[in-house]
Design a protein around this motif. Structure first.
Motif, short mmCIF file in Angstrom:
data_model
loop_
_atom_site.label_atom_id
_atom_site.label_comp_id
_atom_site.label_asym_id
_atom_site.label_seq_id
_atom_site.Cartn_x
_atom_site.Cartn_y
_atom_site.Cartn_z
N VAL A 142 -43.29 -29.09 34.23
CA VAL A 142 -42.50 -28.47 33.71
C VAL A 142 -42.16 -27.40 34.58
CG1 VAL A 142 -40.97 -27.55 32.08
CG2 VAL A 142 -42.06 -29.55 31.96
N ARG A 143 -42.87 -26.23 34.32
CA ARG A 143 -43.33 -25.53 34.70
C ARG A 143 -43.00 -25.00 36.53
NH1 ARG A 143 -47.37 -21.96 37.02
NH2 ARG A 143 -49.29 -23.35 36.53
N LEU A 144 -44.21 -26.21 37.57
CA LEU A 144 -43.57 -26.21 38.34
C LEU A 144 -42.74 -26.55 39.59
CD1 LEU A 144 -47.54 -27.78 39.43
CD2 LEU A 144 -46.45 -25.07 39.88
N THR A 145 -41.13 -27.32 38.50
CA THR A 145 -40.38 -27.44 39.51
C THR A 145 -39.13 -27.08 38.62
OG1 THR A 145 -39.88 -28.94 36.99
CG2 THR A 145 -40.85 -30.38 39.05
N GLY A 146 -39.60 -26.06 38.05
CA GLY A 146 -38.16 -24.59 37.66
C GLY A 146 -37.78 -25.42 36.29
N SER A 147 -38.15 -26.24 35.66
CA SER A 147 -37.43 -26.93 34.28
C SER A 147 -37.61 -26.53 32.82
CB SER A 147 -37.96 -28.32 34.39
OG SER A 147 -37.26 -29.30 35.72
N GLY A 148 -38.66 -24.44 33.07
CA GLY A 148 -39.10 -24.79 31.65
C GLY A 148 -37.69 -24.46 30.72
N LEU A 149 -36.40 -24.33 31.26
CA LEU A 149 -35.66 -23.81 30.41
C LEU A 149 -34.83 -24.72 30.78
CD1 LEU A 149 -35.87 -19.57 30.15
CD2 LEU A 149 -36.84 -21.09 28.71
N ASN A 170 -49.69 -26.17 18.41
CA ASN A 170 -49.14 -25.89 20.72
C ASN A 170 -47.40 -26.40 20.51
OD1 ASN A 170 -49.93 -25.17 22.53
ND2 ASN A 170 -50.34 -26.83 22.89
N ALA A 171 -46.83 -27.33 19.42
CA ALA A 171 -45.82 -27.72 19.16
C ALA A 171 -45.26 -26.26 19.06
CB ALA A 171 -45.53 -28.56 18.22
N VAL A 172 -45.52 -25.73 17.84
CA VAL A 172 -44.22 -24.76 17.30
C VAL A 172 -44.44 -23.66 18.12
CG1 VAL A 172 -44.70 -23.05 15.61
CG2 VAL A 172 -44.60 -25.04 14.75
N LEU A 173 -45.79 -23.44 18.89
CA LEU A 173 -45.95 -22.44 20.55
C LEU A 173 -45.33 -22.76 21.12
CD1 LEU A 173 -47.06 -19.59 21.35
CD2 LEU A 173 -48.94 -20.81 21.98
N GLY A 174 -45.29 -23.63 21.71
CA GLY A 174 -44.32 -24.46 22.71
C GLY A 174 -42.71 -24.08 22.44
N GLY A 175 -41.94 -23.83 20.98
CA GLY A 175 -41.00 -23.51 20.78
C GLY A 175 -41.25 -22.20 21.39
N ILE A 176 -42.35 -21.51 20.83
CA ILE A 176 -41.77 -19.63 20.44
C ILE A 176 -41.48 -19.81 22.57
CG2 ILE A 176 -43.38 -17.63 20.58
CD1 ILE A 176 -44.18 -18.95 17.81
N THR A 177 -42.47 -19.93 23.25
CA THR A 177 -42.42 -20.03 24.34
C THR A 177 -40.99 -20.31 25.27
OG1 THR A 177 -44.99 -20.66 24.75
CG2 THR A 177 -43.36 -20.87 26.70
N VAL A 178 -40.34 -21.10 24.97
CA VAL A 178 -38.75 -21.65 25.30
C VAL A 178 -37.81 -20.01 24.12
CG1 VAL A 178 -36.50 -23.05 25.41
CG2 VAL A 178 -39.49 -23.80 25.34
N MET A 179 -38.21 -20.13 22.94
CA MET A 179 -37.41 -19.04 22.76
C MET A 179 -37.68 -17.46 23.33
SD MET A 179 -36.50 -20.43 18.77
CE MET A 179 -38.48 -20.97 18.30
N THR A 180 -38.78 -17.02 23.87
CA THR A 180 -39.14 -16.36 24.12
C THR A 180 -38.43 -16.00 26.60
OG1 THR A 180 -41.23 -16.28 24.63
CG2 THR A 180 -40.62 -15.27 22.94
N GLY A 181 -38.08 -16.68 26.28
CA GLY A 181 -37.57 -17.37 27.95
C GLY A 181 -38.80 -17.30 28.81
N LEU A 182 -40.36 -18.14 28.17
CA LEU A 182 -41.42 -18.66 29.44
C LEU A 182 -41.89 -17.01 28.96
CD1 LEU A 182 -39.95 -20.98 31.81
CD2 LEU A 182 -40.72 -21.04 29.37
N ASN A 183 -42.29 -16.42 28.01
CA ASN A 183 -43.48 -15.22 28.28
C ASN A 183 -44.51 -16.17 28.28
OD1 ASN A 183 -45.26 -13.96 26.71
ND2 ASN A 183 -43.28 -12.40 26.80
N PRO A 184 -45.31 -15.16 29.40
CA PRO A 184 -46.21 -15.08 30.53
C PRO A 184 -47.85 -15.65 29.54
CG PRO A 184 -45.27 -13.16 31.43
CD PRO A 184 -44.68 -13.82 30.84
N TYR A 185 -47.73 -14.49 28.59
CA TYR A 185 -48.80 -14.55 27.70
C TYR A 185 -48.57 -15.93 26.86
CZ TYR A 185 -49.08 -9.47 29.09
OH TYR A 185 -49.08 -8.56 30.19
#
Length: 329
Positions: free
Chosen positions: A50-57, A128-143
């Motif tokens: 997902v990340r390597l194809t630029g599909s994160g968002l 991890n599913a919840v953190l994945g949602g947070i990652t999307v909602m924070t615009g793929l925050n690297p942390y």
């Protein structure tokens, strides 16, 4: 008197109720545990895709894919399909972990420790599913992305331990090698964990942000962090070679020496991929291979450490620790 069995059955939980009516074979239980391990690695690799194809968002919100649609829409194109596909794989992972829990709970005799490990796996999947949602909602925050990977690594730890424990009993562990060798295994585990954590920093400061738009990276020099990562990798390699040599000197069991050999092979392959990707400007395919290698290295290190002790099986007919009575829930 005749109504007592119905009363006892009524207080059973669904898992206990199933366990009274289904007894999976040891092979089935082991396959279920391996399926959970396999899927815990697969979710890391597909997440990397997902990340390597630029599909994160590709799906720009969570838990829906868009504000108006639960699934990916045609307008979102390939990126939306890839991101949504990875989200759906989480359900496959949940099913694999659920199967592992059901099989462990229904096995005879019941080993409470294996059921607990299964529920811990499920807890990590949810977290991890919840953190994945947070990652999307924070615009793929690297942390947040780094934390997502580390939680996935924790899941791999639990699934590996569970799979290994199925080949053991529940008696107290006893060593198979001298004490200094066991301490060396801890010395190997610690820098490997640091190596994996450092890899997330390399990712967070590197060029593959996960989306085609401008995404903030960790404010670190990527090449400098990569060099630190490489130094940690060489330390792990040196300790792995030392472990392999020491196990031969102390005449450790053949399976333990084999685990150390497997670790060396995986480390050599991972190191080769790492250096090639560094000098070829991080091609996506090699980065994905390196992520898979990271999982395999961690599994190999865990297997070495776990093989240094044994838990003999209980004598035939002896009740297992935690084996429930008829009224257990």
């Amino acid at each position: 008197m005749h109504k007592a069995p119905r009363t006892i059955s009524a207080v059973l939980t669904p898992l206990a109720y199933l366990a009274r009516r289904w007894t999976p074979s040891p092979r089935t239980v082991r396959r279920a545990a391996f399926a959970a391990l396999l899927m815990s690695v697969a979710i890391v690799v597909t997440g990397g895709a997902v990340r390597l194809t630029g599909s994160g968002l590709g799906c720009d919100t969570w838990p829906k894919c868009t504000d108006d649609s639960l699934v990916a829409t045609q307008e979102q194109g390939l990126h939306g399909a890839i991101e949504f596909g990875n989200r759906m794989l989480t359900y496959v992972l949940s099913a694999a972990v659920g199967w592992s829990i059901l099989a462990a709970r229904s096995a005879k005799p019941w080993r409470r420790s294996l059921t607990r490990l299964g529920w811990m796996q499920f807890g990590l999947v949810v977290a991890n599913a919840v953190l994945g949602g947070i990652t999307v909602m924070t615009g793929l925050n690297p942390y947040s992305v780094a934390g997502h990977f580390l939680l996935a690594t924790a899941l791999i730890t639990l699934t590996t331990v569970t799979w290994h424990r199925l080949g053991e009993g529940d008696t107290p562990a006893r060593p198979r090698v001298p004490g200094p060798v066991r301490k060396l295994s801890w010395a190997l585990l610690a820098p490997t964990a640091v190596l994996i954590a450092a890899g997330t920093v390399v990712t967070g400061s590197g060029p593959h942000a996960g989306d085609s738009s401008e995404i903030k990276r960790m404010p670190l020099d990527w090449e400098g962090v990569a060099h630190v990562h490489a130094i940690a990798a060489w330390l792990v390699c040196a300790l792995a070679v030392a472990m392999w040599l020491v196990l031969r000197v102390v005449d450790a069991p053949a399976d333990t020496r084999a685990r150390a050999r497997d670790l060396l092979v995986v480390l050599l392959a991972q190191g080769a991929v790492g250096y090639v990707q560094f000098f070829t400007d991080l091609p996506e395919l090699l980065v994905a291979a390196h992520m898979l290698g990271s999982c395999l290295v961690w599994i190999a290190v865990l297997r070495v450490a776990l093989s240094l002790r044994e838990r003999p099986a209980l004598p035939a007919g002896a009740p297992a620790p935690g084996e429930p009575s008829l009224s257990a829930v």
